[in-house]
Design a protein around this motif. Structure first.
Motif, PDB file in Angstrom:
ATOM      1  N   GLY A 120       0.857  -1.123   0.005  1.00 25.02           N
ATOM      2  CA  GLY A 120      -0.134   0.197   0.080  1.00 25.02           C
ATOM      3  C   GLY A 120       0.713   1.206  -0.138  1.00 25.02           C
ATOM      4  O   GLY A 120       0.385   2.130   0.067  1.00 25.02           O
ATOM      5  N   ILE A 121       2.293   1.366  -0.074  1.00 28.00           N
ATOM      6  CA  ILE A 121       2.953   2.465  -0.032  1.00 28.00           C
ATOM      7  C   ILE A 121       2.779   2.976  -1.315  1.00 28.00           C
ATOM      8  O   ILE A 121       2.965   2.445  -2.559  1.00 28.00           O
ATOM      9  CB  ILE A 121       4.524   2.097   0.255  1.00 28.00           C
ATOM     10  N   VAL A 122       2.456   4.314  -1.458  1.00 25.27           N
ATOM     11  CA  VAL A 122       2.534   5.053  -2.789  1.00 25.27           C
ATOM     12  C   VAL A 122       3.864   5.882  -2.991  1.00 25.27           C
ATOM     13  O   VAL A 122       4.258   6.538  -1.780  1.00 25.27           O
ATOM     14  CB  VAL A 122       1.260   6.095  -2.511  1.00 25.27           C
ATOM     15  N   THR A 123       4.261   5.779  -3.974  1.00 22.21           N
ATOM     16  CA  THR A 123       5.469   6.327  -4.619  1.00 22.21           C
ATOM     17  C   THR A 123       5.052   7.329  -5.798  1.00 22.21           C
ATOM     18  O   THR A 123       4.575   6.973  -6.647  1.00 22.21           O
ATOM     19  CB  THR A 123       6.388   5.495  -5.026  1.00 22.21           C
ATOM     20  N   ILE A 124       5.502   8.657  -5.615  1.00 24.37           N
ATOM     21  CA  ILE A 124       5.135   9.721  -6.578  1.00 24.37           C
ATOM     22  C   ILE A 124       6.347  10.258  -7.028  1.00 24.37           C
ATOM     23  O   ILE A 124       7.373  10.398  -6.169  1.00 24.37           O
ATOM     24  CB  ILE A 124       4.172  10.783  -5.771  1.00 24.37           C
ATOM     25  N   ALA A 125       6.517  10.302  -8.240  1.00 19.47           N
ATOM     26  CA  ALA A 125       7.755  11.060  -8.907  1.00 19.47           C
ATOM     27  C   ALA A 125       7.833  12.363  -8.525  1.00 19.47           C
ATOM     28  O   ALA A 125       6.953  13.181  -8.434  1.00 19.47           O
ATOM     29  CB  ALA A 125       7.797  11.000 -10.395  1.00 19.47           C
ATOM     30  N   ASP A 126       9.213  12.847  -8.237  1.00 23.24           N
ATOM     31  CA  ASP A 126       9.236  14.015  -7.837  1.00 23.24           C
ATOM     32  C   ASP A 126       8.917  15.120  -8.700  1.00 23.24           C
ATOM     33  O   ASP A 126       8.299  16.285  -8.503  1.00 23.24           O
ATOM     34  CB  ASP A 126      10.998  14.468  -7.684  1.00 23.24           C
ATOM     35  N   SER A 127       8.896  14.857  -9.942  1.00 22.88           N
ATOM     36  CA  SER A 127       8.480  15.823 -11.051  1.00 22.88           C
ATOM     37  C   SER A 127       7.006  16.069 -10.919  1.00 22.88           C
ATOM     38  O   SER A 127       6.492  17.303 -11.552  1.00 22.88           O
ATOM     39  CB  SER A 127       8.803  15.211 -12.473  1.00 22.88           C
ATOM     40  N   VAL A 128       6.359  15.383 -10.410  1.00 26.04           N
ATOM     41  CA  VAL A 128       4.745  15.520 -10.212  1.00 26.04           C
ATOM     42  C   VAL A 128       4.276  15.616  -8.834  1.00 26.04           C
ATOM     43  O   VAL A 128       3.020  15.743  -8.889  1.00 26.04           O
ATOM     44  CB  VAL A 128       3.987  14.279 -11.205  1.00 26.04           C
ATOM     45  N   LYS A 129       5.292  15.506  -8.007  1.00 24.92           N
ATOM     46  CA  LYS A 129       4.602  15.778  -6.497  1.00 24.92           C
ATOM     47  C   LYS A 129       4.027  16.844  -6.320  1.00 24.92           C
ATOM     48  O   LYS A 129       4.446  17.956  -6.537  1.00 24.92           O
ATOM     49  CB  LYS A 129       6.045  15.270  -5.472  1.00 24.92           C
ATOM     50  N   GLY A 130       3.054  16.845  -5.647  1.00 27.85           N
ATOM     51  CA  GLY A 130       2.333  18.140  -5.157  1.00 27.85           C
ATOM     52  C   GLY A 130       1.153  18.348  -6.221  1.00 27.85           C
ATOM     53  O   GLY A 130       0.335  19.300  -5.906  1.00 27.85           O
ATOM     54  N   ARG A 131       1.123  17.733  -7.559  1.00 29.74           N
ATOM     55  CA  ARG A 131       0.233  17.974  -8.440  1.00 29.74           C
ATOM     56  C   ARG A 131      -0.502  16.677  -8.858  1.00 29.74           C
ATOM     57  O   ARG A 131      -1.707  16.839  -9.411  1.00 29.74           O
ATOM     58  CB  ARG A 131       0.939  18.527  -9.653  1.00 29.74           C
ATOM     59  N   ARG A 170       9.677   0.984  -3.855  1.00 26.94           N
ATOM     60  CA  ARG A 170       9.601   2.103  -4.215  1.00 26.94           C
ATOM     61  C   ARG A 170      10.364   2.654  -5.365  1.00 26.94           C
ATOM     62  O   ARG A 170      10.345   4.044  -5.684  1.00 26.94           O
ATOM     63  CB  ARG A 170       9.677   3.347  -2.872  1.00 26.94           C
ATOM     64  N   ASN A 171      11.167   1.672  -5.810  1.00 26.50           N
ATOM     65  CA  ASN A 171      11.908   2.056  -7.019  1.00 26.50           C
ATOM     66  C   ASN A 171      11.405   1.636  -8.333  1.00 26.50           C
ATOM     67  O   ASN A 171      11.179   0.868  -8.738  1.00 26.50           O
ATOM     68  CB  ASN A 171      13.235   1.097  -6.804  1.00 26.50           C
TER      69      ASN A 171
END
Length: 132
Positions: free
Chosen positions: A55-66, A106-107
């Motif tokens: 259930g761990i969610v990984t978001i790319a830095d380039s889209v984090k917050g969006r 998360r990789n």
């Protein structure tokens, strides 16, 4: 193994929003990774958002917050809400899941790689185009 279908792509002006939907059916691993990936024209595929088997969610830095990802484990669906879209978000967006293997990572790079053999069920993709 598993079939994956994406929807929700389209054309939008910069600053706009889209919501992509992914549905997987068929044989799916007990604890799969499931994620969204994208490939801009002329560039390599990259990870966008992924939920692993714990259930761990990984978001790319380039889209984090969006961008945010929402998974329904019972339905094997994964939505990607994309806000504040930028022209550099333009790409073919693909959804993938694990048909055979449980997955805890998360990789992005590793899970996409052919060496891992983890994400072995991919959709056909849905195009997202963001104009300036």
């Amino acid at each position: 193994q598993a079939q994956v279908v994406e929807s929700g792509g389209g054309s939008v002006e910069a600053g706009g929003s889209l919501r992509l939907s992914c549905a997987a059916r068929g044989n799916i691993a007990d604890r799969p990774c499931m994620g969204w990936f994208r490939q801009p024209v002329g560039k390599e595929r990259e990870g966008v958002a992924m939920v692993d088997g714990s259930g761990i969610v990984t978001i790319a830095d380039s889209v984090k917050g969006r961008f945010t990802a929402s998974k329904d484990n019972a339905k094997n669906t994964l939505d990607l809400q994309m806000n504040g879209l930028k022209p550099e978000d333009t790409a073919m967006y693909y959804c993938a899941t694990s048909a055979r293997h449980s997955c805890f990572t998360r990789n992005f790079t590793w899970v996409m790689g052919p060496q891992s053999g983890i994400l072995n069920s991919w959709g056909q993709g849905t195009q997202v185009t963001v104009s300036s």
